[in-house]
Structures are given as C-alpha cells and as structure tokens.
Design an enzyme around this catalytic site. Structure first.
Site, PDB file in Angstrom:
ATOM      1  N   LYS A  13       0.817  -1.352   0.084  1.00 14.93           N
ATOM      2  CA  LYS A  13      -0.202   0.105  -0.089  1.00 14.93           C
ATOM      3  C   LYS A  13       0.785   1.224  -0.055  1.00 14.93           C
ATOM      4  O   LYS A  13       0.632   2.248  -0.744  1.00 14.93           O
ATOM      5  CB  LYS A  13      -0.918  -0.008   1.217  1.00 14.93           C
ATOM      6  N   ARG A  88      -9.906   1.267   9.766  1.00 18.10           N
ATOM      7  CA  ARG A  88      -9.406  -0.228   9.671  1.00 18.10           C
ATOM      8  C   ARG A  88     -10.579  -0.958  10.430  1.00 18.10           C
ATOM      9  O   ARG A  88     -10.422  -2.437  10.724  1.00 18.10           O
ATOM     10  CB  ARG A  88      -8.232  -0.025  10.759  1.00 18.10           C
ATOM     11  N   ARG A 127      12.479  -8.293   4.887  1.00 16.80           N
ATOM     12  CA  ARG A 127      12.658  -6.953   4.964  1.00 16.80           C
ATOM     13  C   ARG A 127      14.025  -6.752   5.806  1.00 16.80           C
ATOM     14  O   ARG A 127      14.005  -7.401   7.094  1.00 16.80           O
ATOM     15  CB  ARG A 127      11.674  -6.080   5.419  1.00 16.80           C
ATOM     16  N   ARG A 159      13.698  -5.714  11.563  1.00 18.40           N
ATOM     17  CA  ARG A 159      12.608  -5.230  12.659  1.00 18.40           C
ATOM     18  C   ARG A 159      11.916  -6.324  13.529  1.00 18.40           C
ATOM     19  O   ARG A 159      11.687  -7.334  12.963  1.00 18.40           O
ATOM     20  CB  ARG A 159      11.686  -4.227  12.030  1.00 18.40           C
ATOM     21  N   ARG A 170      -0.021 -10.237  13.378  1.00 21.29           N
ATOM     22  CA  ARG A 170      -0.583  -8.781  12.458  1.00 21.29           C
ATOM     23  C   ARG A 170      -1.713  -9.366  11.385  1.00 21.29           C
ATOM     24  O   ARG A 170      -2.639  -8.734  11.191  1.00 21.29           O
ATOM     25  CB  ARG A 170       0.643  -8.278  12.101  1.00 21.29           C
TER      26      ARG A 170
END
Length: 215
Positions: A13, A88, A127, A159, A170
């Site tokens: 996004k 959301r 990532r 991270r 998540r």
C-alpha cells in the site's frame, strides 16, 4: 478523485500510494503521518492524541476522525485524496462516511490489494533495515554486500515486527478487524480488487486503470 487504498500488511500500500500520489498529483494521506504532524505542531487534537500515544494506548476513533477531517479540508485535497490505512474497522468506516458527506468529498472507489498470506510472510520476513533510514529486501532489493547497508556501511537488522510469529499475528488481527470492510465497501458498490502478487509496476498499472475511470 477520492480513493481509499486497502490491503493487508506487506501488500505494498505505502509503495503504491507514494507513486500514485505523484502520478495523479493528489495527497497521500496516512494516519501515521497525520498523527506525527499534529503531535509535532502541538495542535489541540495532536495534544489529545499524544496523551494516549505516550501511554502506549490506541488513539480513540473520535480523535483520529477529527484529525482526518481537518486534513481532508486542507487546500491540497481540493482535487482529491488517497487514503492509506484508514478506516480499519466498521465503526471507523461509518464515522468516515459521515465526515466525507459533511465536507462533500465522498469516496469514488476503495481499491483492495489482494496478496496471499504465504506471499505476505515471504515479503515481510525478508525486509531488512538500517539505522540511517535505508531499507532492503533479501529477495527483491538485496544490499550489494550481505548484511551491510549500501549507503552508510552499517549493519542491517530485522525489525521486531518483521519476524514470522509477529507477522502471523498482524495478519490475524487484519483478518479479524479490517477484512470485514471488504464486504462493507463491496455492498456500497465501491470496492475494486487488485491482484497484488505481481511486480510493483504491474500492480501500479492495474490501479491506474481503476483510478483513470474516476478522473
């Protein structure tokens, strides 16, 4: 054109929104950016939001929708806007609909970037970040030297929220809280699904094909 961009964590996004904002010359509006700007500028709503953020609590919907309302009435939104990451939940969507009706800027389309959970885990867990702000991906954008930032030579790190266990959590939260909005906007006749599994430029082209219909 007034567009909301949807999709699970890792769907792309943010990447797409930045390019779409430049291409169509409409502002990319994310709740995170709005919150940071209002806290930095010590606005009335920003100070309210900071009280919750400092305690590690979620900013209440009434404060958040107030910030978004203010942002959407700024001059750069006159020709349209690109909402990223909001709403959301169903209550947030209801509140947003009321606000957009009040300021006469209803949504033209809700673009949902679809990516499988398996692909999302692969994307997010690959990532790597650097303290200088540069980011990489082990598969799609690796550094020249493994584990080392091209820009500053520092070591790269993963991270905490990019570990597989956290990613799955998540995605579970997204599926529970946010996915019902797919039906919500589908029933409103606003939803357009886009296959997000392809290359970035392919997904961009497909989104542009949708947005061009609302110029």
């Amino acid at each position: 054109m007034n567009i909301a961009l949807f999709g699970p964590p890792g769907a792309g996004k943010g990447t797409q929104a930045k390019e779409l904002s430049k291409h169509y010359k409409i502002p990319h509006i994310s709740t995170g950016d709005i919150l940071r700007a209002n806290v930095r500028d010590a606005t009335e709503l920003g100070l309210k939001a900071k009280e919750y953020m400092d305690k590690g609590e979620l900013v209440p919907d009434d404060v958040l929708i107030g910030l978004i309302r203010n942002r959407l009435t700024e001059p750069d939104c006159e020709m349209g806007y690109l909402l990223d990451g909001y709403p959301r939940t169903i209550p947030q969507a209801d509140a947003l609909t009321d606000i957009l009706a009040e300021i006469n800027k209803p949504l033209d389309a809700v673009i949902n970037i679809e990516v499988s959970d398996e692909e999302l885990v692969k994307r997010l867990s690959g990532r790597r970040s650097c303290s200088c702000g540069e980011s990489y991906h082990l598969m799609f954008n690796p550094p020249e030297k493994e584990g080392v930032c091209d820009a500053c030579g520092s070591g790269l790190y993963q991270r905490d929220d990019d570990g597989e266990e956290v990613i799955l959590q998540r995605l579970a939260v997204y599926n529970e809280k946010t996915k019902p909005l797919i039906d919500y906007y589908g029933n409103e006749g606003l939803l357009v699904n886009i296959n997000g599994a392809g290359a970035v430029d392919e997904v961009f082209r497909d989104i542009c094909n949708v947005m061009d219909q609302h110029k």
